[in-house]
Design a protein around this motif. Structure first.
Motif: not given
Length: 462
Positions: A101-103, A161-166, A178-182
């Protein structure tokens, strides 16, 4: 129980190896950060499940010279390692997601049916492991398996959550992965915090919630327990260890105290199966203890045989009289010292104004030899008993089962008689004593008479 725990742990190891490999393949194919972190977590899971399996095996070892309370705390150590792993994993995920997110880095994530299938398989396996390990942990009380179940609950939510991110990436949300990773990191950290609190409580010997109250209530309900003085419990290796101090009446015999301890252990096992609670008994004076019981207890502690103990109230003070038995060969001076010691102990118990009178009687400490008397002697004693019973004209009748033994000290006579079953014991004893005195006067060779009074048989009218 040990086999159940070990089987659950080894099956968990095998499932973890399978899922870790599948997730790594899916992460490489898709390029998903969330899936990659989930795959790395799977690799860490392999080590944690192997350690859990090892901890479960070690915790079931019996106590030895160096570990007097067994090896149950090894499971708490495994849970602590599991906690550290979860916190480390959450931190690593947060670092990578924050860096992206920062980069402003947005990587291409390829969502394919294979990746979706891997995630669904992962969720199914994690759900099965989560449920089965939770059930086994409750049945066995295993802290290591409970920690492992917590870990796999985090895995299940993480996979979801990974599935939701995908799915979000599939619909064009570039940052969904990335949001799912958070979200995975946050849930993992929360699971680690809850596990840490439970593990630290175990390592610090915190009493399991509600156990002390239930055990104390059970102890109060056991007959013979006058009170609970203290209770200490702590969890270890899936079971409860502890100590309890109870008060019991000081007049109880050792056999009765032992029975109380057994009943207490049985009550604890019903409430907390597998609990190992050491019981300490404290003899105390209970409220309903009689003066007679107190006198008998004093004599018992001094190992002085006594009988015919009578206690009377003479105004504000007590009067105690009793017969004390000592070795028949003991000099009178020594016997008097024993009587003086007994009298002093009784006065110390009831007060210095207590009147105490002791009658010293000889007691045969050896077992003298004897033999059955001649039938003529038996017949003569039987007639004497019948004659004196008739003269006394009391409630005693039907003299039978007369046995006479010749001993160095004289004749020992045993006989049975019948009496009205409604008559009180004191009246029966007085009538028997009257017959005994009369027979011993008529037959001086008789040194002892022992009577056994039986209830009179009921007569039936035709």
């Amino acid at each position: 129980m040990a086999q159940i725990k070990q089987r659950a742990a080894i099956l968990s190891v095998m499932a973890t190896l399978l899922l870790a490999g599948a997730k790594i393949v899916g992460a490489i194919l898709s390029g998903s950060l969330a899936l990659l972190t989930d795959a790395l977590q799977g690799l860490i899971d392999v080590g944690s499940t192997l350690f859990t399996w090892f901890a479960v095996r070690v915790s079931d070892k019996p106590a030895d010279d160096e570990h007097h309370y067994g090896h149950g705390k090894v499971e708490a150590l495994a849970a602590l390692v599991e906690t550290a792993i979860l916190f480390t994993l959450a931190g690593a995920i947060l670092w990578e997601a924050g860096n992206r997110l920062w980069t402003g880095l947005i990587e291409s994530v390829q969502v394919t049916p294979l990746v979706i299938g891997i995630m669904l398989l992962s969720m199914i396996v994690d759900a099965i492991r989560w449920r089965s390990l939770t059930r086994v942990a409750k049945e066995t009380g295993s802290e290591a398996l409970s920690a492992e179940a917590t870990h796999f609950s985090a895995d299940f939510v993480g996979s979801a959550l990974v599935l939701a991110g995908l799915v979000g990436v599939w619909y064009g949300l570039a940052r969904a992965d990335t949001i799912a990773a958070f979200a995975i990191a946050a849930f993992t950290a929360l699971s680690a915090y809850r596990l840490a609190r439970r593990t630290i409580d175990t390592l610090l010997d915190a009493a399991p919630q509600g156990v002390s109250e239930r055990l104390r209530e059970a102890a109060d309900g056991v007959p013979g327990v006058a009170g609970v003085n203290w209770l200490k419990v702590r969890p270890t290796g899936g079971r409860v260890l502890g100590e309890i101090g109870i008060s019991v009446s000081r007049t109880l015999p050792l056999e009765r105290v032992a029975t109380i301890r057994e009943e207490l252990a049985a009550a604890f096992d019903r409430i907390e199966p597998g609990a190992d609670i050491a019981v300490t008994t404290d003899p105390v004076q209970v409220d309903d203890e009689t003066a007679l019981e107190r006198v008998l207890l004093i004599a018992l502690k001094l190992k002085i045989p006594v009988h015919h103990v009578t206690v009377h109230s003479i105004g504000p003070r007590l009067s105690v009289s009793l017969d004390m038995e000592v070795d028949s060969k003991l000099p009178l001076g020594q016997a008097h010292e024993i009587a003086t010691r007994l009298e002093a102990a009784i006065r110390a118990e009831f007060g210095g104004e207590t009147e105490v009178e002791t009658h010293i009687e000889p007691m045969e400490t050896e077992t003298p030899t004897g033999h059955d008397a001649a039938w003529q002697t038996v017949e003569d004693i039987g007639k004497a008993l019948a004659t004196e019973t008739a003269k006394c004209d009391g409630p005693i009748h039907d003299i039978h089962s007369v046995r006479v033994r010749q001993t160095p000290n004289g004749l020992v006579v045993n006989y049975h008689c019948r009496v009205d079953p409604a008559l009180d014991v004191a009246s029966v004893h007085a009538a028997v004593d009257q017959i005994e005195r009369a027979v011993r006067i008529a037959r001086p060779q008789v040194c002892r008479l022992v009577s056994h009074a039986e209830p009179a048989r009921e007569t039936t009218v035709a």
